[in-house]
Design an enzyme around this catalytic site. Structure first.
Site, mmCIF file in Angstrom:
data_model
loop_
_atom_site.group_PDB
_atom_site.id
_atom_site.type_symbol
_atom_site.label_atom_id
_atom_site.label_comp_id
_atom_site.label_asym_id
_atom_site.label_seq_id
_atom_site.Cartn_x
_atom_site.Cartn_y
_atom_site.Cartn_z
ATOM 1 N N ASP A 21 0.880 -1.174 0.000
ATOM 2 C CA ASP A 21 0.000 0.000 0.000
ATOM 3 C C ASP A 21 0.907 1.210 0.000
ATOM 4 O OD1 ASP A 21 -1.643 2.114 0.554
ATOM 5 O OD2 ASP A 21 -2.804 1.079 2.099
ATOM 6 N N ASP A 31 -4.031 -1.576 -2.486
ATOM 7 C CA ASP A 31 -2.719 -2.227 -2.569
ATOM 8 C C ASP A 31 -2.278 -2.408 -4.014
ATOM 9 O OD1 ASP A 31 -2.048 -3.104 0.304
ATOM 10 O OD2 ASP A 31 -4.157 -3.632 0.037
ATOM 11 N N GLN A 65 2.459 4.145 3.114
ATOM 12 C CA GLN A 65 1.935 3.491 4.324
ATOM 13 C C GLN A 65 2.661 2.198 4.727
ATOM 14 O OE1 GLN A 65 -2.522 2.923 4.819
ATOM 15 N NE2 GLN A 65 -1.890 0.782 4.855
ATOM 16 N N TYR A 105 -0.464 -0.386 15.164
ATOM 17 C CA TYR A 105 -1.347 -0.494 14.005
ATOM 18 C C TYR A 105 -0.883 0.420 12.876
ATOM 19 C CZ TYR A 105 -5.306 -0.196 10.937
ATOM 20 O OH TYR A 105 -6.093 -0.213 9.817
ATOM 21 N N LYS A 162 -3.702 -2.958 7.544
ATOM 22 C CA LYS A 162 -3.753 -4.421 7.596
ATOM 23 C C LYS A 162 -2.806 -5.054 6.586
ATOM 24 C CE LYS A 162 -5.823 -6.248 10.941
ATOM 25 N NZ LYS A 162 -5.082 -7.153 11.824
ATOM 26 N N ASP A 163 -2.563 -6.349 6.790
ATOM 27 C CA ASP A 163 -1.547 -7.049 5.996
ATOM 28 C C ASP A 163 -1.966 -7.233 4.542
ATOM 29 O OD1 ASP A 163 -0.556 -7.372 8.593
ATOM 30 O OD2 ASP A 163 -1.810 -9.155 8.795
ATOM 31 N N ASP A 164 -3.279 -7.403 4.326
ATOM 32 C CA ASP A 164 -3.796 -7.544 2.976
ATOM 33 C C ASP A 164 -2.994 -8.575 2.177
ATOM 34 O OD1 ASP A 164 -5.558 -5.640 3.789
ATOM 35 O OD2 ASP A 164 -4.450 -3.979 2.922
ATOM 36 N N HIS A 186 -4.232 -31.519 -12.886
ATOM 37 C CA HIS A 186 -3.360 -32.659 -13.153
ATOM 38 C C HIS A 186 -2.676 -33.153 -11.866
ATOM 39 C CE1 HIS A 186 -1.618 -35.270 -16.100
ATOM 40 N NE2 HIS A 186 -0.417 -35.089 -15.579
ATOM 41 N N ARG A 231 -10.359 -0.017 10.178
ATOM 42 C CA ARG A 231 -9.285 0.224 11.140
ATOM 43 C C ARG A 231 -8.615 -1.071 11.600
ATOM 44 N NH1 ARG A 231 -9.835 5.641 12.538
ATOM 45 N NH2 ARG A 231 -11.702 6.472 11.602
ATOM 46 N N TYR A 248 -2.952 -4.375 18.987
ATOM 47 C CA TYR A 248 -2.111 -3.574 18.089
ATOM 48 C C TYR A 248 -2.933 -2.525 17.341
ATOM 49 C CZ TYR A 248 1.582 -6.887 19.003
ATOM 50 O OH TYR A 248 2.541 -7.651 19.613
HETATM 51 C C1 F6R Z 1 -6.563 0.940 6.159
HETATM 52 C C2 F6R Z 1 -7.851 0.607 6.746
HETATM 53 C C3 F6R Z 1 -8.817 1.699 7.029
HETATM 54 C C4 F6R Z 1 -8.288 2.720 8.032
HETATM 55 C C5 F6R Z 1 -9.353 3.787 8.372
HETATM 56 C C6 F6R Z 1 -8.812 4.887 9.283
HETATM 57 O O1 F6R Z 1 -5.796 -0.164 5.858
HETATM 58 O O2 F6R Z 1 -8.131 -0.527 6.989
HETATM 59 O O3 F6R Z 1 -10.026 1.139 7.490
HETATM 60 O O4 F6R Z 1 -7.836 2.107 9.192
HETATM 61 O O5 F6R Z 1 -9.832 4.403 7.196
HETATM 62 O O6 F6R Z 1 -7.696 5.427 8.685
HETATM 63 P P1 F6R Z 1 -6.885 6.660 9.279
HETATM 64 O O7 F6R Z 1 -6.510 6.307 10.684
HETATM 65 O O8 F6R Z 1 -5.731 6.770 8.344
HETATM 66 O O9 F6R Z 1 -7.822 7.839 9.222
HETATM 67 MG MG MG Z 2 -4.195 2.317 2.742
HETATM 68 MG MG MG Z 3 -4.953 -2.350 1.726
#
Ligand code: F6R
Ligand code: MG
Ligand code: MG
Length: 379
Positions: free
Chosen positions: A15, A57, A98, A232, A235-237, A246, A269, A358
């Site tokens: 990302d 991503d 990110q 945090y 996410k790992d995605d 076969h 989040r 986290y």
């Molecule tokens: C990002 C994700 C989003 C963010 C959310 C808050 O990978 O999963 O759900 O966590 O939009 O983002 P911030 O803290 O950057 O405002």
């Molecule tokens: Mg992002």
């Molecule tokens: Mg992502």
């Protein structure tokens, strides 16, 4: 002795910043990735490639002959992500850079933020591959479909019908907390495997091999961004590569677990359970409550070190979830997502306390700490 020629499939993602919050990778970042991949192919670093996105991503699918964890290929991915992140910064896109958690590249991108799934194969006569990439979810989210593909005879008819699959499959399972790995063999150790991989927040299947000849048939990313950063950071995605047909699950058996939705960790989040929605590339973008978590599946044939290409040299890619056969799963995901969202911040819609460790809720909880007083009669 002449060693057999091997082909490596590398799927590396990051990302690097996105359009309108954490929604989608915009065109200018794609352009940078395409340009870098094109140059690398012209220089012979990789043979060919396909650039796509899973929500926010950026995904680099590269075919080459340099093996797994190759420093040149990893550096190419790292530099591409860096350049795209700089562009994202220029454009004031959201979350620029990110996932680039470390500043200096040191040989490979593992443990530096980007997610990696790689597989080195000796090409069979024809080698069908399905690669998956998910957004708004975490490493263990592939445990359930991988179990169904390679160990559940109710999903994969080949486990019962194809004599080459009767030997079963070996699963490498990583304990992401203690950085340990164990190999379990199915069907003999099915229950032990499930005992571990049902805990999706801790254990993640990293590789699967056919039991009688060790043929590699699945590889998935298992990195946890929160464990690398200690907090945090999104996410790992995860991404994964599966090999089909076969003597291995058919492409259709690999896709069958996605005919229904299932719940994964990482919605909004990184703090909520959400239903995983299989989508075509055109719908690979997260909206409602930053989701629902989505997954794309791309099919290809490996051909002499490359993604088999058309007459113009364009890699041929099948957008496998762009199909009405997955419409019911999408509808289920919307319906079940609505049920969860009705619950707001109440468990089980929100993750349990160990998984919230986290997330940014910790700062909120700390603020309340000193306001707790001892219950009367318990002094
Ligand atoms: C990002 C994700 C989003 C963010 C959310 C808050 O990978 O999963 O759900 O966590 O939009 O983002 P911030 O803290 O950057 O405002
Ligand atoms: Mg992002
Ligand atoms: Mg992502």
């Amino acid at each position: 002795m002449l060693l057999p020629k091997k082909t490596t499939i590398s799927l590396i993602k990051c990302d690097v910043g996105s359009l309108a919050g954490h929604h989608v990778v915009p065109k200018p970042l794609f352009k940078i990735a395409e340009k870098n991949m094109e140059n690398a192919a012209a220089q012979g670093i990789i043979n060919n490639y396909f650039v796509f996105n899973a929500g926010d991503d950026l995904e680099l699918l590269m075919l080459h002959e340099k093996g797994e964890q190759n420093p040149i290929v990893h550096k190419l991915a790292w530099n591409t992500f860096k350049e795209a992140a700089d562009k994202a910064l220029d454009l004031k896109l959201y979350g620029a850079g990110q996932d680039l958690l470390k500043s200096a590249f040191s040989g490979n991108v593992c443990g530096m933020g980007p997610g990696v799934a790689e597989m080195e194969i000796e090409e069979r006569g024809a080698d069908p591959i399905v690669v998956f990439a998910a957004d708004k979810t975490s490493a263990g989210s592939f445990n359930y479909p991988l179990f169904r593909m390679f160990a559940d005879p109710m999903n994969t008819a080949g486990l019962v019908i194809d004599p080459h699959m009767l030997c079963g499959f070996k699963f490498d399972v990583v304990d992401t907390i203690e950085n340990k790995v164990i190999t379990l063999k199915c069907p003999e150790e099915t229950y032990e495997l499930l005992a571990l991989i049902g805990t999706v927040g801790r254990y993640a299947v990293s590789r699967i091999r056919r039991a009688d000849d060790d043929l590699i048939c699945a590889s998935s990313s298992v990195s946890k961004l929160s464990l690398i950063a200690g907090k945090y950071v999104g996410k790992d995605d995860p991404v994964m590569i599966t090999r089909a047909q076969h003597g291995l699950p058919a492409v259709g058996e690999i896709l069958a677990p996605f005919m229904q939705t299932y719940f994964v960790m990482g919605w909004m989040r990184g703090s909520h359970w959400g239903p995983l929605m299989p989508v075509g590339l055109k719908d690979s973008r997260c909206t409602a409550f930053d989701g629902p978590p989505r997954i794309v599946a791309l099919g290809l044939q490996v051909s002499n070190g490359r993604i088999a290409s058309d007459d113009e040299g364009k890699p041929m890619i099948a957008d496998l979830f762009d199909d009405p056969a997955f419409a019911l799963a999408r509808e289920e995901a919307v319906k079940e997502g609505n049920t969860l969202r009705r619950m707001g911040e109440f468990e089980p819609a929100r993750l349990g306390p160990e998984e919230m460790e986290y997330t940014t809720i910790q700062t909120v909880l700390k603020k309340l700490d000193k306001r707790f007083t001892t219950l009367k009669g318990q002094e």
